[in-house]
Design an enzyme around this catalytic site. Structure first.
Site, PDB file in Angstrom:
ATOM      1  N   ASN A  13       0.843  -1.208   0.000  1.00 42.24           N
ATOM      2  CA  ASN A  13       0.000   0.000   0.000  1.00 42.24           C
ATOM      3  C   ASN A  13       0.873   1.251   0.000  1.00 42.24           C
ATOM      4  O   ASN A  13       0.563   2.234  -0.686  1.00 42.24           O
ATOM      5  CB  ASN A  13      -0.953   0.004   1.197  1.00 42.24           C
ATOM      6  CG  ASN A  13      -2.185  -0.842   0.924  1.00 42.24           C
ATOM      7  OD1 ASN A  13      -3.031  -0.461   0.123  1.00 42.24           O
ATOM      8  ND2 ASN A  13      -2.267  -1.994   1.561  1.00 42.24           N
ATOM      9  N   HIS A 105      -8.188  -1.134   6.055  1.00 40.11           N
ATOM     10  CA  HIS A 105      -8.496  -2.464   6.605  1.00 40.11           C
ATOM     11  C   HIS A 105      -9.137  -3.311   5.501  1.00 40.11           C
ATOM     12  O   HIS A 105     -10.034  -2.836   4.799  1.00 40.11           O
ATOM     13  CB  HIS A 105      -9.454  -2.324   7.797  1.00 40.11           C
ATOM     14  CG  HIS A 105      -9.732  -3.626   8.468  1.00 40.11           C
ATOM     15  ND1 HIS A 105      -8.910  -4.157   9.441  1.00 40.11           N
ATOM     16  CD2 HIS A 105     -10.733  -4.531   8.283  1.00 40.11           C
ATOM     17  CE1 HIS A 105      -9.396  -5.324   9.828  1.00 40.11           C
ATOM     18  NE2 HIS A 105     -10.505  -5.576   9.150  1.00 40.11           N
ATOM     19  N   ASP A 146     -10.544  -0.107  15.263  1.00 43.11           N
ATOM     20  CA  ASP A 146     -11.317  -0.354  14.035  1.00 43.11           C
ATOM     21  C   ASP A 146     -12.709   0.280  14.097  1.00 43.11           C
ATOM     22  O   ASP A 146     -13.610  -0.112  13.348  1.00 43.11           O
ATOM     23  CB  ASP A 146     -11.452  -1.859  13.738  1.00 43.11           C
ATOM     24  CG  ASP A 146     -10.156  -2.455  13.182  1.00 43.11           C
ATOM     25  OD1 ASP A 146      -9.266  -1.675  12.777  1.00 43.11           O
ATOM     26  OD2 ASP A 146     -10.041  -3.681  13.153  1.00 43.11           O
TER      27      ASP A 146
HETATM   28  C1  GRF Z   1      -3.278  -4.704   3.973  1.00 39.83           C
HETATM   29  O1  GRF Z   1      -4.151  -5.753   3.665  1.00 39.83           O
HETATM   30  C2  GRF Z   1      -3.952  -3.681   4.845  1.00 39.83           C
HETATM   31  O2  GRF Z   1      -5.299  -3.497   4.575  1.00 39.83           O
HETATM   32  C3  GRF Z   1      -3.790  -4.275   6.226  1.00 39.83           C
HETATM   33  O3  GRF Z   1      -2.503  -4.857   6.206  1.00 39.83           O
HETATM   34  C4  GRF Z   1      -2.145  -5.200   4.854  1.00 39.83           C
HETATM   35  C5  GRF Z   1      -0.845  -4.516   4.566  1.00 39.83           C
HETATM   36  O4  GRF Z   1      -0.301  -4.848   3.312  1.00 39.83           O
HETATM   37  N1  GRF Z   1      -4.005  -3.285   7.257  1.00 39.83           N
HETATM   38  P1  GRF Z   1       0.908  -4.005   2.738  1.00 39.83           P
HETATM   39  O5  GRF Z   1       2.012  -4.009   3.800  1.00 39.83           O
HETATM   40  O6  GRF Z   1       0.436  -2.625   2.433  1.00 39.83           O
HETATM   41  O7  GRF Z   1       1.347  -4.744   1.508  1.00 39.83           O
END
Ligand code: GRF
Length: 191
Positions: A13, A105, A146
């Site tokens: 992300n 999330h 959350d």
């Molecule tokens: C994602 O699925 C996010 O929604 C959750 O943790 C995961 C992180 O993935 N909170 P990344 O580290 O961004 O690849």
């Protein structure tokens, strides 16, 4: 809008946000609670300053969380994004950082949120419940885990034959899309 990003692991992300080069968003700091994680390489690749603040280097978890808040405050961060940050932020964080904090999330909160709902456990929970759809939620982070106000959601259909891994992969693609879109809107609203 000066952006800080809290990470713990893979950093996909974070990569999506940095690669999108969103107008009006200046990524100024990445904070990891774990050393040596891929997300730190993502930050380095994009020349974003990164620090590691480990629980073990502080008196207790609350002191570490205060240090995270202080780091964001001294970097003059406006919005802190939790992008795969894997721990609950304690009061010290909120005492030290007065800016906005948002989280992504991988479910349609309030469904499949709360304690223990991280990683594949979220998608396993969706499949066990037999939900026909799941999705992504971006929400404000408050002291209620959350439970902060929802900023955006996107839906993802659960398909026959999905396992937690296949569902996670499909949801993750939506995460990247919705996160960039939501930050774009936040930056546009501020200017
Ligand atoms: C994602 O699925 C996010 O929604 C959750 O943790 C995961 C992180 O993935 N909170 P990344 O580290 O961004 O690849």
């Amino acid at each position: 809008m000066r952006l800080g990003v809290l990470v713990s692991g893979r950093g996909s992300n974070l990569a999506a946000v940095l690669e999108a080069r969103i107008p009006g968003i200046e990524p100024v700091l990445v904070v990891s609670n774990r050393p040596g994680v891929p997300a730190l390489e993502v930050a380095a690749r994009h020349d974003v300053p990164a620090i590691v603040l480990r629980r073990a280097d502080h008196a207790d978890a609350g002191a570490r969380d205060r240090a995270i808040g202080e780091a964001l405050t001294s970097a003059r961060v406006d919005v802190a994004l939790l992008a795969g940050y894997d721990q609950v932020l304690r009061d010290g964080y909120f005492d030290a950082f007065a800016g906005r904090t948002i989280n992504i999330h991988p479910s349609l909160l309030p469904a499949h949120g709360g304690a223990g709902m991280v990683g594949l456990a979220v998608h396993r929970s969706v499949l066990e419940a037999g939900d026909p759809e799941t999705g992504v939620t971006i929400h404000e982070v408050t002291r209620d885990l959350d439970g902060g106000p929802v900023l955006a959601q996107a839906r993802v259909t659960v398909e026959a034959g999905d396992d937690p891994g296949s569902l996670a992969a499909r949801v993750l693609r939506e995460e990247h899309r919705l996160l960039v879109e939501t930050l774009r809107e936040l930056a546009a609203t501020r200017s």
